[in-house]
Design an enzyme around this catalytic site. Structure first.
Site, PDB file in Angstrom:
ATOM      1  N   LYS A  48      17.502 -23.735  42.591  1.00  0.00           N
ATOM      2  CA  LYS A  48      17.684 -23.574  44.042  1.00  0.00           C
ATOM      3  C   LYS A  48      16.873 -24.612  44.814  1.00  0.00           C
ATOM      4  O   LYS A  48      17.383 -25.220  45.755  1.00  0.00           O
ATOM      5  CB  LYS A  48      17.285 -22.148  44.440  1.00  0.00           C
ATOM      6  N   SER A  49      15.616 -24.795  44.448  1.00  0.00           N
ATOM      7  CA  SER A  49      14.774 -25.758  45.170  1.00  0.00           C
ATOM      8  C   SER A  49      15.380 -27.158  45.112  1.00  0.00           C
ATOM      9  O   SER A  49      15.437 -27.873  46.117  1.00  0.00           O
ATOM     10  CB  SER A  49      13.377 -25.805  44.549  1.00  0.00           C
TER      11      SER A  49
ATOM     12  N   ARG B 194      10.349 -13.586  59.133  1.00  0.00           N
ATOM     13  CA  ARG B 194       9.380 -14.401  58.389  1.00  0.00           C
ATOM     14  C   ARG B 194       8.684 -15.423  59.295  1.00  0.00           C
ATOM     15  O   ARG B 194       9.263 -15.881  60.273  1.00  0.00           O
ATOM     16  CB  ARG B 194      10.088 -15.083  57.208  1.00  0.00           C
TER      17      ARG B 194
ATOM     18  N   SER C  38       1.923 -23.875  50.048  1.00  0.00           N
ATOM     19  CA  SER C  38       3.360 -23.717  50.302  1.00  0.00           C
ATOM     20  C   SER C  38       4.095 -25.034  50.148  1.00  0.00           C
ATOM     21  O   SER C  38       3.860 -25.989  50.893  1.00  0.00           O
ATOM     22  CB  SER C  38       3.588 -23.175  51.714  1.00  0.00           C
TER      23      SER C  38
ATOM     24  N   GLN D 252       7.130 -25.363  50.832  1.00  0.00           N
ATOM     25  CA  GLN D 252       8.026 -25.498  51.985  1.00  0.00           C
ATOM     26  C   GLN D 252       7.327 -26.221  53.134  1.00  0.00           C
ATOM     27  O   GLN D 252       7.911 -27.089  53.777  1.00  0.00           O
ATOM     28  CB  GLN D 252       8.515 -24.129  52.435  1.00  0.00           C
TER      29      GLN D 252
ATOM     30  N   ASP E 205       7.670 -16.884  42.791  1.00  0.00           N
ATOM     31  CA  ASP E 205       8.869 -16.040  42.953  1.00  0.00           C
ATOM     32  C   ASP E 205       9.055 -15.070  41.786  1.00  0.00           C
ATOM     33  O   ASP E 205      10.008 -14.288  41.778  1.00  0.00           O
ATOM     34  CB  ASP E 205      10.116 -16.933  43.075  1.00  0.00           C
TER      35      ASP E 205
ATOM     36  N   ARG F  39       6.988  -8.484  49.267  1.00  0.00           N
ATOM     37  CA  ARG F  39       7.306  -8.213  47.854  1.00  0.00           C
ATOM     38  C   ARG F  39       6.244  -7.372  47.165  1.00  0.00           C
ATOM     39  O   ARG F  39       6.556  -6.635  46.235  1.00  0.00           O
ATOM     40  CB  ARG F  39       7.504  -9.525  47.085  1.00  0.00           C
TER      41      ARG F  39
ATOM     42  N   ARG G  94      15.494 -10.886  44.725  1.00  0.00           N
ATOM     43  CA  ARG G  94      14.664 -10.785  43.516  1.00  0.00           C
ATOM     44  C   ARG G  94      14.205  -9.347  43.260  1.00  0.00           C
ATOM     45  O   ARG G  94      14.002  -8.960  42.104  1.00  0.00           O
ATOM     46  CB  ARG G  94      13.490 -11.750  43.592  1.00  0.00           C
TER      47      ARG G  94
END
Ligand code: S3P
Length: 446
Positions: free
Chosen positions: A27-28, A128, A173, A175, A325, A356, A398
């Site tokens: 995915k990344s 988020r 992070s 991201q 993750d 999570r 997930r």
């Protein structure tokens, strides 16, 4: 996705999983290949792209920004790059659905081109934090109008005369790191990100592959990533290997279900992504990595996995970025281990597709597994999961997949309230597990 009714599922005890499987593309890497292709010069061709909702939303966003991204009849994705300064204001809203990576990286990509873009997401993404990205992007000269708390929906006004930035990441992070580096692509001078704790490095590797002027050095234990802006990127041919974060589900399913022996082929083994495999090996898992090779600048291999008697371990905080993750599925593995597993350094789990840490703990307890937790740690008592509980998945793919895996080996069964969001990352998951001997189906099925 939110327009469809919730789709509950039950997962029942299986008598061993068998098969040689492939999981979808990483995915990344998929998000990045589309985005970097969009600002390269020429046509980028991508094979193995993850065709799941999160990535398809990124493809739509790149098309709306002027860089047509489309799948050919041959299954190859082609992106018509417009150059680092070539993105234009989209006429439509950019809807990133459930994907934090999609919206945060795209914000960086758009931040230093004088365009206006409206970004939205689903209810999970709208909860988020976006301030972690808007704050460094404002240093370039980008402006934002956001909903309360700096969240989505937001309007981005790209900087007309961006200034380069040196930014030390306040959270581990990838991201945030990537958003800042992508903003640097169309900024004169050198943009530098200082990363005290290493996170996944696909942005650095793939940008270098596209011909970006980028250097990575280490000073005082921190990584310094320096990018010289306003250099052309050249279109690439990219082959995306299997996603280790998706492989994690059949991997743990085979480890905890007696009688299992499976092969998961062509999995990306980038060192910043294999914390789960390292932890499972520490727990005594029978995982052999064979056929190691290089593919598209990344190490890949085939995972040969057999049912194993696992033992509880302590998972140190330093390992968290390389398996961020994977804690939901590791917690499921821990519930079948002998002894207690303690996981530390989990604060970032609070701001994923759901909280999570809370969602995992509630799901474990609903299925009779004993746990204890704090702000950034979780302890799971092993010995086998009784099952019988219904898990609330909170729009989190997930959480959904983890508790379906638990049901394959629990004493009775597990149930989840909603499986729709599995399509954000692994649409073929249920069919794949069932073809190997799993028994996942709607509540009324036998
Ligand atoms: C990702 C980075 C991680 C991870 C996410 C994908 C990426 O998020 O949880 O699923 O592709 O850069 P953070 O950067 O917020 O840790």
């Amino acid at each position: 996705m939110e327009d469809l009714p919730p789709a509950p599922l039950i997962s029942r005890k299986a008598s061993g999983l068998r098969g040689h499987i492939h999981v979808p593309g990483d995915k990344s890497m998929s998000h990045r290949a589309l985005m970097f292709g969009a600002v390269a010069v020429g046509e980028t061709r991508i094979t193995g792209l993850l065709e799941a909702d999160d990535v398809l939303n990124t493809a739509k966003a790149m098309t709306a920004l002027g860089a047509c991204a489309a799948r050919g009849l041959d299954g190859v994705w082609r992106v018509e790059g417009v150059g680092v300064a070539g993105l234009r204001s989209p006429e439509t809203l950019l809807d990133f659905g459930n994907s934090g990576t999609g919206v945060r990286l795209a914000m960086g990509l758009m931040a230093t081109t004088p365009l206006t873009a409206r970004c939205v997401g689903d209810a999970s993404l709208s909860r988020r934090p976006m301030g972690r990205v808007t704050a460094p992007l404002e240093l370039f000269g980008t402006r934002f109008e956001t909903a309360e708390g700096g969240r989505l929906p937001l309007i981005l006004y790209g900087a007309r005369d961006p200034v380069p930035v040196t930014y030390t990441l306040p959270v581990a992070s990838a991201q945030v790191k990537s958003a800042v580096l992508l903003a640097g692509l169309n900024t004169p001078g050198v943009t530098t990100v200082i990363e005290p704790t290493p996170t996944r490095d696909h942005t650095e590797r793939m940008l270098a592959g596209f011909g970006a002027k980028l250097s990575v050095t280490e000073k005082d234990g921190a990584r310094h990533i320096a990018l010289e802006g306003q250099h052309e990127l050249k279109a690439q041919a990219i082959d995306i290997p299997g996603d280790p974060s998706s492989a994690a589900f059949p991997l743990v399913a085979a480890l905890v279900t007696p009688g299992s022996a499976i092969v998961i082929a062509n999995i990306m083994l980038n060192p910043t992504r294999i914390g789960l495999i390292e932890t499972l090996l520490d727990m005594g898992a029978d995982i052999k990595i064979e056929n190691r090779r290089l593919s598209g600048g990344e190490e890949v291999g085939d995972l040969h996995v057999r049912y194993s008697r696992l033992r509880g371990v302590r998972v140190p905080a330093a390992r968290a970025p390389s398996m961020i993750d994977e804690y939901p599925i590791l917690s499921v593995a821990a519930s079948f281990a002998e002894g207690t597993t303690r996981m530390e350094g989990l604060e970032e789990l609070r701001v994923k597709e759901s909280d999570r840490l809370a969602a995992v703990e509630a799901g474990l307890q609903a299925n009779g597994v004993m746990t204890s937790s704090g702000r950034d740690w979780l302890e799971v008592s092993g010995g086998g999961a009784p099952g019988g509980g219904k898990v609330t998945t909170h729009m989190d793919h997930r959480i959904a997949m983890s508790f379906l895996v638990m049901g394959l080996a629990a004493r009775i069964y597990t149930a989840i309230d909603d499986s729709r969001f599995i399509a954000t990352s692994f649409p073929a998951f249920i069919g794949l597990i069932n073809r190997m001997g799993g028994r996942i189906g709607p509540p009324e099925s036998k």
